[in-house]
Write a protein that holds these residues in place. Sequence first.
Motif, short mmCIF file in Angstrom:
data_model
loop_
_atom_site.label_atom_id
_atom_site.label_comp_id
_atom_site.label_asym_id
_atom_site.label_seq_id
_atom_site.Cartn_x
_atom_site.Cartn_y
_atom_site.Cartn_z
N MET A 113 0.83 -1.20 0.00
CA MET A 113 0.00 0.00 0.00
C MET A 113 0.87 1.25 0.00
O MET A 113 0.65 2.20 -0.77
N TYR A 114 1.88 1.26 0.85
CA TYR A 114 2.77 2.42 0.93
C TYR A 114 3.55 2.62 -0.37
O TYR A 114 3.62 3.73 -0.90
N ASP A 115 4.11 1.54 -0.88
CA ASP A 115 4.88 1.64 -2.14
C ASP A 115 4.01 2.14 -3.28
O ASP A 115 4.47 2.90 -4.15
N THR A 116 2.75 1.72 -3.29
CA THR A 116 1.84 2.16 -4.35
C THR A 116 1.56 3.65 -4.23
O THR A 116 1.50 4.36 -5.25
N MET A 117 1.39 4.13 -3.01
CA MET A 117 1.18 5.57 -2.81
C MET A 117 2.38 6.38 -3.30
O MET A 117 2.23 7.40 -3.98
N VAL A 118 3.57 5.91 -2.94
CA VAL A 118 4.79 6.62 -3.34
C VAL A 118 4.95 6.58 -4.86
O VAL A 118 5.28 7.59 -5.50
N PHE A 119 4.71 5.42 -5.46
CA PHE A 119 4.78 5.30 -6.91
C PHE A 119 3.85 6.30 -7.58
O PHE A 119 4.24 6.98 -8.54
N THR A 120 2.63 6.39 -7.08
CA THR A 120 1.65 7.28 -7.68
C THR A 120 2.09 8.73 -7.61
O THR A 120 1.96 9.48 -8.59
N ARG A 121 2.64 9.12 -6.47
CA ARG A 121 3.07 10.52 -6.34
C ARG A 121 4.26 10.83 -7.26
O ARG A 121 4.29 11.88 -7.90
N VAL A 122 5.22 9.93 -7.32
CA VAL A 122 6.39 10.16 -8.17
C VAL A 122 5.98 10.16 -9.65
O VAL A 122 6.44 10.99 -10.44
N LEU A 123 5.09 9.23 -10.02
CA LEU A 123 4.59 9.20 -11.39
C LEU A 123 3.89 10.52 -11.73
O LEU A 123 4.12 11.10 -12.80
N ASP A 124 3.07 11.01 -10.81
CA ASP A 124 2.35 12.27 -11.04
C ASP A 124 3.31 13.44 -11.23
O ASP A 124 3.12 14.28 -12.10
N GLU A 125 4.34 13.50 -10.40
CA GLU A 125 5.32 14.58 -10.50
C GLU A 125 6.01 14.55 -11.86
O GLU A 125 6.14 15.58 -12.54
N ARG A 126 6.45 13.36 -12.26
CA ARG A 126 7.21 13.23 -13.50
C ARG A 126 6.34 13.50 -14.73
O ARG A 126 6.78 14.17 -15.68
N MET A 127 5.12 13.01 -14.71
CA MET A 127 4.29 13.13 -15.90
C MET A 127 3.68 14.52 -16.06
O MET A 127 3.43 14.97 -17.18
N LEU A 128 3.47 15.22 -14.96
CA LEU A 128 3.04 16.60 -15.09
C LEU A 128 4.17 17.42 -15.70
O LEU A 128 3.94 18.28 -16.57
N ALA A 129 5.41 17.14 -15.28
CA ALA A 129 6.57 17.81 -15.88
C ALA A 129 6.68 17.48 -17.36
O ALA A 129 6.99 18.35 -18.19
N ALA A 130 6.40 16.21 -17.72
CA ALA A 130 6.45 15.81 -19.12
C ALA A 130 5.40 16.56 -19.94
O ALA A 130 5.64 16.94 -21.09
N GLN A 131 4.24 16.78 -19.35
CA GLN A 131 3.20 17.54 -20.06
C GLN A 131 3.65 18.99 -20.27
O GLN A 131 3.46 19.57 -21.35
N ARG A 132 4.27 19.56 -19.26
CA ARG A 132 4.75 20.94 -19.38
C ARG A 132 5.85 21.06 -20.44
O ARG A 132 6.03 22.10 -21.06
N GLN A 133 6.56 19.97 -20.66
CA GLN A 133 7.61 19.95 -21.68
C GLN A 133 7.06 19.65 -23.07
O GLN A 133 7.81 19.64 -24.05
N GLY A 134 5.76 19.41 -23.17
CA GLY A 134 5.14 19.10 -24.45
C GLY A 134 5.31 17.67 -24.90
O GLY A 134 5.05 17.34 -26.07
N ARG A 135 5.69 16.78 -24.00
CA ARG A 135 5.92 15.38 -24.38
C ARG A 135 4.63 14.56 -24.36
O ARG A 135 4.51 13.58 -25.09
N ILE A 136 3.69 14.92 -23.51
CA ILE A 136 2.34 14.36 -23.56
C ILE A 136 1.36 15.53 -23.57
O ILE A 136 1.70 16.65 -23.18
#
Length: 394
Positions: free
Chosen positions: A54-77
């Motif tokens: 449960m904890y690892d899944t929460m951490v994964f979700t937060r890190v994924l969110d951070e990285r993919m929002l940055a990717a959107q800001r970079q125009g990658r998604i």
Amino acid sequence: MTNPNNATITTVHRAAFTGGDALKIPTLRILKDDGSLYDGAEAPTLDQATALKMYDTMVFTRVLDERMLAAQRQGRISFYMQCLGEEGTTVGSAAALTEHDMIMAQYREQGALRYRGFTLEQFMNQLFSNELDLGKGRQMPVHYGSNAINYMTISSPLGTQIPQASGYAYAQKLRGLDAITLCYFGEGAASEGDFHAGMNMAAVHKAPVIFFCRNNGYAISTPANEQFVGDGIACRGVGYGMKTIRVDGADILAVYQATQMAREHALKHHEPVLIESIAYRLGAHSSSDDPSGYRSKEEEALWRKNDPIARFKAWLLQQGWLDEAADKAKTEQLRVDILDALKVAEKVAKPGIEHLISDVYAEPIPALQQQLDELKQHIRKYPDAYPITAGRFE
């Protein structure tokens, strides 16, 4: 005594209104911010492996969110939606289900999807709409779905999954399955007509479905106090004759316990249950939203102290189940892994154009085939306008 409308009659002899303050539903809290339990609270039974997953899944979700929002800001998604602040809500509820239970999500439940076993590569393939995407590139980013893990594909319009969940759960009951359906939606979606239709259908037909409302305070830019006057969403469950419970969505133990109870009741009694989770949306509604236009930084800072990951981490440390140094190293490696997977997925080719019409019917109907043929002719006529697609089909 009942009347023909099946309503219980309690008689009085002086006229009086019943107001909205007649029903105030409490909020279940188990964990304090420091990881200790509230007086009188009992933690649900959890083994170390489940708690760490449960904890690892929460951490994964937060890190994924951070990285993919940055990717959107970079125009990658093109688009992204975070579940910042709601990780305990989605992961805690998913952990209380079995793999046979159906999940029908809205669009902020990547934690539930990850807990079910959706891989990092599958996340990336969907976000980049490449040819390895399970949805064949036909959905916006974050509109996940997987038949293999009983996670219904997400639909953009709000509330469509609510009556669908009632019907699906009713079918589970008719087939005698040892399974229920859990349906996520936000408090904004509870303003849709589909919400009321789905709730009433499930209540009348006694469908084993858990309606899980993520009340995060805002429907895009509309605050809850401009959406409804009643006591949140939970009181509506009581109005439809359902067992109802409200939980602190930043308290993963409370969410887990409430969902366990709800699943047991839904399966045993063939009845719907409503859970309302209160967890503030710390991020923007989506990558297209600017929350500074409708709420203050002071408000966000106040709620930021109510971090579901920090609270659960404190509890795990107190149990002696988590090593802080190892956890930090694991999180840093996760950031590397996510970035590596992103770089791979963005280079994978887009799906073939024939997938525009595949899976719509068992066999494409003539009208769809004709449209596809006309599109191919158009692309062949103007190959310079479609440099990636031209030449990939014949």
